[in-house]
Enzyme design. Structure first.
Site, PDB file in Angstrom:
ATOM      1  N   ARG A 120       0.844  -1.185   0.000  1.00  0.00           N
ATOM      2  CA  ARG A 120       0.000   0.000   0.000  1.00  0.00           C
ATOM      3  C   ARG A 120       0.882   1.238   0.000  1.00  0.00           C
ATOM      4  NH1 ARG A 120      -5.223   0.286   3.871  1.00  0.00           N
ATOM      5  NH2 ARG A 120      -5.587  -1.693   2.802  1.00  0.00           N
ATOM      6  N   SER A 178      -8.472   0.497   0.287  1.00  0.00           N
ATOM      7  CA  SER A 178      -9.505   0.498   1.318  1.00  0.00           C
ATOM      8  C   SER A 178      -9.941   1.916   1.676  1.00  0.00           C
ATOM      9  CB  SER A 178      -9.006  -0.264   2.545  1.00  0.00           C
ATOM     10  OG  SER A 178     -10.051  -0.477   3.461  1.00  0.00           O
ATOM     11  N   ASP A 188     -15.170  -3.370   3.016  1.00  0.00           N
ATOM     12  CA  ASP A 188     -14.787  -4.456   3.927  1.00  0.00           C
ATOM     13  C   ASP A 188     -14.945  -4.046   5.391  1.00  0.00           C
ATOM     14  OD1 ASP A 188     -12.587  -2.755   4.134  1.00  0.00           O
ATOM     15  OD2 ASP A 188     -11.102  -4.355   3.988  1.00  0.00           O
ATOM     16  N   LYS A 242     -12.537  -9.532   6.940  1.00  0.00           N
ATOM     17  CA  LYS A 242     -13.580  -8.602   7.363  1.00  0.00           C
ATOM     18  C   LYS A 242     -14.481  -8.282   6.178  1.00  0.00           C
ATOM     19  CE  LYS A 242     -10.303  -4.703   7.114  1.00  0.00           C
ATOM     20  NZ  LYS A 242      -9.061  -5.478   6.951  1.00  0.00           N
TER      21      LYS A 242
END
Length: 636
Positions: A87, A189, A350, A462
């Site tokens: 990331r 995310s 998520d 998740k």
């Protein structure tokens, strides 16, 4: 997340002929770099980076503006696997997410999977993506996903490539459903809009853990030069080895959701209204389908945030964990529509945030730990009500990360099921759940405090989509009993003991300072001696995940795996408080997590909150010493 290169294959790489001004940087800072190999080899690697016209323009601009330090930062480090895979910001550089770094990562994964699975080319690989994008670097999640697929298709690997954006949970779900060897989700995310990421799932449907991450990095370093075909993003449109799993996976996922739907008739009849915001991400369509699956009327979408928008134009930060400030539009819409409950999925759907309007008109935004108390009670009570006569509660498990609330432990102690802790990060939860399932255990629920929830075991990660519809059913059921979510939360705490938590962090941009803070805690009054108290508060146990020490164990060794790559020490106090200090895997932060775990008879919440507040003050003053260490406080 960043790693200094360690041999000449590391892509550093300065085009000495094209940009001779870079030679100035070799004196003296880059002398070690210049010794790594012949200039022409380094030049070739940078040329690969410059194939993207936009990232080439970024490098040229930095050169022309004399920003040599930023050039060094971008070109002298390499991405490596952290708690959330790869990331970083999108842009030019070997520590950034871009065409080349995604191609190199996928080539490394290919080499590693080829070694691990003799049937790799029969079972295939899953690729999904969210809706992120950046014009200035010509990077989008879909483009990076196409390049990921191209690397594998060019090597004759079947690729299950989703034809449109999907929630992150769909990738691990698809890996298991399709029996693929692994999968990748291109997403950052809830990170800021400049970022993107590359999340890898193993054949078990869980995020990769060690040693896979380290072995993949080695394989990446062995083959940094893009192969023939790796740049051909159009392969996903022409290769017969590409399949679109969207319909099958969506249908199967929604069918599996029915396993955790317990009150469909109530859902069909309820007058409760729900508002949903997808934070400009992927969640809208899938949450709508999930509500339909449970028999609900569709939740009311926030129109300004319903459709994908890579600029996240209505929020400063696309992270629903930030609370009421970022939920403003959804709360105002809920008031207008007379909807009492708001559910918010983050951009890759998520994670889940929940808000409920109270009798006084104010909104309560639940913390991740508070939601976990509700989910834990709900999943166990539904299991207890619906299990077979011969079901054994001792076969039932719930899990949480070690920095999350201990409320599930309290429920487990009273109800008789098992509770386990893992290291922070759902990769540890997913892998442990799979092991438990394989040994015949039943796992009902798992969570991490940063609003990540796993209801059931269809997805070993998740999942904000399933969590959203489960909380809606819970609210509907409670309304039939004349209870709100907030009222039920109080009942849970009164039954199992109040668990009051506070999480925050300090910013520290100086790694030596962070190391010094933690080393002092390990050598507090004497060498290799941890503190026995914090101000007036006596310490019962100390666990140091970085070194593997745990004073509560007979052999003084931690049951949880040692994690030397990050700092993490947990203190258990005699008054029932548990506090953890840890560093972030992706940001320059020292985080603290503190929770007062009271017995059921300790029912004065105000007293408990004051005790926790004072202990946190002592923790900060005695252990972190922010003024002395130049730490910048930021509440969450």
């Amino acid at each position: 997340m960043l790693q200094a290169p360690n041999h000449l294959c590391s892509p550093l790489l300065y085009p000495f002929q094209q940009f001779p001004v870079l030679l100035e940087l070799g004196s003296p800072e880059l002398v070690p770099v210049l010794q790594l190999g012949p200039p022409q080899e380094l030049n070739e690697d940078l040329n690969f980076l410059l194939q993207n016209q936009k990232t080439k323009e970024q490098i040229e601009s930095l050169l022309q503006n004399g920003k040599h330090k930023e050039l060094r930062d971008r070109l002298c480090c390499r991405l490596t696997f952290g708690t959330a895979g790869l990331r970083s910001a999108m842009g030019a550089g070997f520590c950034y997410i871009n065409d080349l770094t995604v191609i190199q990562s996928t080539q490394g994964i290919y080499k590693y999977l080829e070694r691990c699975f003799s049937d790799f080319k029969q079972r295939g690989f899953v690729v999904g993506y969210d809706t992120r994008g950046q014009v200035t670097s010509n990077c989008s999640s879909k483009k990076l996903a196409k390049l990921t697929a191209a690397v594998l298709l060019a090597k004759d690997v079947p690729v299950y490539f989703f034809s449109t954006y999907v929630p992150t949970p769909f990738v691990p779900y698809a890996v298991q459903q399709l029996k693929a060897v692994a999968g990748v989700m291109i997403t950052a995310s809830h990170n800021r809009k400049e970022d993107n990421g590359y999340k890898v799932y193993w054949e078990n449907g869980a995020q990769i853990t060690s040693p896979h991450d380290k072995e993949i990095i080695k394989c990446i370093e062995e083959c940094v030069e893009p192969w023939n075909g790796s740049w051909n993003e159009n392969l996903v449109d022409t290769s017969p080895l590409r399949q679109d799993p969207l319909k099958k996976i969506c249908d199967c996922y929604m069918e599996d959701l029915k396993k955790i739907c317990y009150h469909r008739e109530l859902n069909v009849q309820t007058n409760l209204k729900f508002v949903h915001t997808s934070f400009h991400g992927v969640g809208h369509d899938y949450v709508q389908l999930a509500f339909k699956t449970f028999g609900f009327q569709p939740p009311i979408p926030v129109p300004e945030q319903k459709d994908p928008d890579p600029d996240f134009s209505t929020v400063k930060c696309p992270n629903p964990e930030e609370g009421e400030s970022v939920l403003e539009l959804s709360l105002r819409l809920a008031e207008k529509e007379k909807a009492r409950v708001v559910v918010a999925t983050d951009p890759d759907a998520d994670r889940l945030a929940v808000a409920e309007q109270q009798e006084n008109g104010c909104w309560k935004v639940f913390t991740g730990n508070e939601l976990a108390a509700l989910f834990g009670w709900w999943m166990f009570s539904r299991w207890k009500e619906n299990c077979s006569e011969d079901a054994d509660v001792k076969n039932v498990y719930m899990l949480a990360t070690t920095v999350s609330s201990k409320i599930l432990r309290a429920i487990a102690l009273k109800e008789g099921f098992h509770f386990e802790e893992t290291l922070p990060g759902f990769k540890w939860i997913g892998s442990r759940v799979k092991n438990l399932l394989d040994s015949g255990k039943e796992v009902l629920f798992a969570f991490e405090e940063s609003i990540g929830f796993m209801c059931g075991t269809s997805v070993l990660d998740k999942d904000g989509v399933s969590a959203a519809v489960v909380i809606a059913e819970m609210a509907t059921y409670l309304e039939s009993k004349n209870l709100t979510l907030a009222q039920k939360l109080v009942e849970i705490y009164e039954t199992y003991g109040y668990h009051i938590s506070k999480t925050s962090y300090f910013l520290c941009y100086d790694p030596p300072t962070i190391k010094r803070i933690f080393e002092k805690l390990r050598n507090f009054d004497a060498p290799e001696s941890y503190p026995k108290c914090c101000g007036i508060y006596n310490i019962l146990h100390v666990r140091d995940i970085t070194t593997g020490y745990d004073s509560s164990q007979p052999n003084k060794k931690s049951v949880l795996p040692v994690s030397k790559s990050s700092q993490m020490i947990t203190f258990t106090f005699q008054n029932g408080c548990v506090a953890t200090l840890r560093t972030s895997g992706t940001e320059p932060k020292i985080k603290y997590y503190a929770e007062m775990c009271a017995l059921p008879e300790q029912s004065d919440r105000n007293v408990l909150e004051e005790e926790l507040r004072k202990l946190i003050e002592a923790l900060i003053e005695n252990f972190l010493e922010p003024d002395k260490n130049g730490l910048v406080w930021r509440s969450v």
